[in-house]
Design a protein around this motif. Sequence first.
Motif, PDB file in Angstrom:
ATOM      1  N   ARG A  16      -2.417 -49.431  36.235  1.00 18.51           N
ATOM      2  CA  ARG A  16      -0.967 -49.285  36.434  1.00 18.51           C
ATOM      3  C   ARG A  16      -0.242 -49.200  35.096  1.00 18.51           C
ATOM      4  O   ARG A  16       0.890 -49.667  34.953  1.00 18.51           O
ATOM      5  CB  ARG A  16      -0.408 -50.460  37.246  1.00 18.51           C
ATOM      6  N   SER A  17      -0.903 -48.626  34.107  1.00 18.45           N
ATOM      7  CA  SER A  17      -0.322 -48.565  32.769  1.00 18.45           C
ATOM      8  C   SER A  17      -1.082 -47.541  31.938  1.00 18.45           C
ATOM      9  O   SER A  17      -2.319 -47.540  31.924  1.00 18.45           O
ATOM     10  CB  SER A  17      -0.391 -49.937  32.098  1.00 18.45           C
ATOM     11  N   PHE A  18      -0.341 -46.695  31.210  1.00 15.05           N
ATOM     12  CA  PHE A  18      -0.973 -45.735  30.318  1.00 15.05           C
ATOM     13  C   PHE A  18      -1.570 -46.453  29.112  1.00 15.05           C
ATOM     14  O   PHE A  18      -2.676 -46.134  28.674  1.00 15.05           O
ATOM     15  CB  PHE A  18       0.054 -44.689  29.859  1.00 15.05           C
ATOM     16  N   LEU A  48       1.385 -38.787  39.084  1.00 18.03           N
ATOM     17  CA  LEU A  48       1.805 -40.152  38.810  1.00 18.03           C
ATOM     18  C   LEU A  48       3.305 -40.213  38.583  1.00 18.03           C
ATOM     19  O   LEU A  48       3.883 -39.319  37.957  1.00 18.03           O
ATOM     20  CB  LEU A  48       1.101 -40.689  37.551  1.00 18.03           C
ATOM     21  N   THR A  49       3.911 -41.260  39.099  1.00 18.02           N
ATOM     22  CA  THR A  49       5.258 -41.597  38.657  1.00 18.02           C
ATOM     23  C   THR A  49       5.114 -42.451  37.408  1.00 18.02           C
ATOM     24  O   THR A  49       4.121 -43.172  37.249  1.00 18.02           O
ATOM     25  CB  THR A  49       6.029 -42.372  39.733  1.00 18.02           C
ATOM     26  N   ARG A  50       6.093 -42.379  36.520  1.00 16.17           N
ATOM     27  CA  ARG A  50       5.957 -43.062  35.231  1.00 16.17           C
ATOM     28  C   ARG A  50       6.581 -44.445  35.220  1.00 16.17           C
ATOM     29  O   ARG A  50       6.093 -45.323  34.526  1.00 16.17           O
ATOM     30  CB  ARG A  50       6.563 -42.193  34.134  1.00 16.17           C
ATOM     31  N   ARG A  51       7.633 -44.665  35.937  1.00 11.63           N
ATOM     32  CA  ARG A  51       8.286 -45.976  35.936  1.00 11.63           C
ATOM     33  C   ARG A  51       8.692 -46.343  37.350  1.00 11.63           C
ATOM     34  O   ARG A  51       9.721 -45.874  37.835  1.00 11.63           O
ATOM     35  CB  ARG A  51       9.511 -45.954  35.010  1.00 11.63           C
ATOM     36  N   THR A  56       1.465 -40.548  43.057  1.00 12.03           N
ATOM     37  CA  THR A  56       2.284 -39.843  44.034  1.00 12.03           C
ATOM     38  C   THR A  56       1.428 -39.561  45.271  1.00 12.03           C
ATOM     39  O   THR A  56       0.251 -39.926  45.326  1.00 12.03           O
ATOM     40  CB  THR A  56       2.782 -38.520  43.452  1.00 12.03           C
ATOM     41  N   GLU A  57       2.013 -38.889  46.249  1.00  8.17           N
ATOM     42  CA  GLU A  57       1.221 -38.516  47.433  1.00  8.17           C
ATOM     43  C   GLU A  57       0.040 -37.641  47.027  1.00  8.17           C
ATOM     44  O   GLU A  57      -1.084 -37.831  47.517  1.00  8.17           O
ATOM     45  CB  GLU A  57       2.103 -37.792  48.443  1.00  8.17           C
ATOM     46  N   ALA A  58       0.295 -36.684  46.110  1.00  7.67           N
ATOM     47  CA  ALA A  58      -0.806 -35.841  45.630  1.00  7.67           C
ATOM     48  C   ALA A  58      -1.822 -36.673  44.852  1.00  7.67           C
ATOM     49  O   ALA A  58      -3.036 -36.441  44.936  1.00  7.67           O
ATOM     50  CB  ALA A  58      -0.254 -34.721  44.750  1.00  7.67           C
TER      51      ALA A  58
END
Length: 298
Positions: A16-18, A48-51, A56-58
């Motif tokens: 959950r973190s880059f 991915l959402t970033r914040r 994402t669904e994809a």
Amino acid sequence: MDPQQLRTFVAVVDHRSFSAAAQALGYTQSAVSQHVASLETDLEAPLLTRRPVAPTEAGERLLEHARPLLLRLDAARADVARLRQVRPGRLAVACTPGTLTPATALALVRARSAAPQLAVSVRVCGRTEAVQSVLTGGADLALVDGAVAATDPLPLPDAGPLTAFPISEEPLAVLLPAAHPLVGRPTLRLADLAVARWIDAADAAVPLAELRAAAQSDGFGHQLTYTGTDVRGLSVLVAAGAGLTTAALSAAGDLPGVVAVPISEPRIVHRTELLHPRTPTTPAAELAATLRSAQSPR
């Protein structure tokens, strides 16, 4: 799709973190971001959402494919390495809880005595981890257990090209607190326990999904989840009234505060199977042969 980009994507999702993924993979954070961006460009979809960082669904859909794909790539690499006998001087065994019997322990000791230079290791873990360890070369063979109908194969996660054979089979029992009203019964019907409170302990007992399938019931609800492989610790929770669980009948005899009652219907058994690659290392092949020769029905 580039496998390394897939591996980076999975690491970002898991952490959950880059930045945490970069640290785990030994990359710079910019390299991780570039891998994910390249994958998104290739698939023409945001993954991915970033914040906050989340798929994402994809991205969720890609994860369903990425994990097994990466596992099989690692398995292919390990399978080829075994052909070259890369690690003939080690014998690494992965075991699910309760499968390390005195006979197996004796076989390991004898293997070590016959080859003093052999590095022998044993790791107790969950079923999925045990299977994946053999697939990817982390272990040379695995002992896994589960509950099945007497004539059915043991349900396993993706075992790929592994060879499996049974080494023991015995009744499956329900563990009850010593003061439970059903303790006096000689046997129990699994369906009658569907409305009881259970402990969800997928790595230390039969997964509740398998009990639902065996009993053809939507019951077997739980209010407590147990993460780990310590069967004795799980029995302490049962004794305290936290819920019911299952175990091989022979393994429950020395657990304090609980009583094991065999399941009579449906006819399901607790089976232990040994898994090894199609081309095991010499020490693994010898141990497998020893365990097969010692196999005796219960």
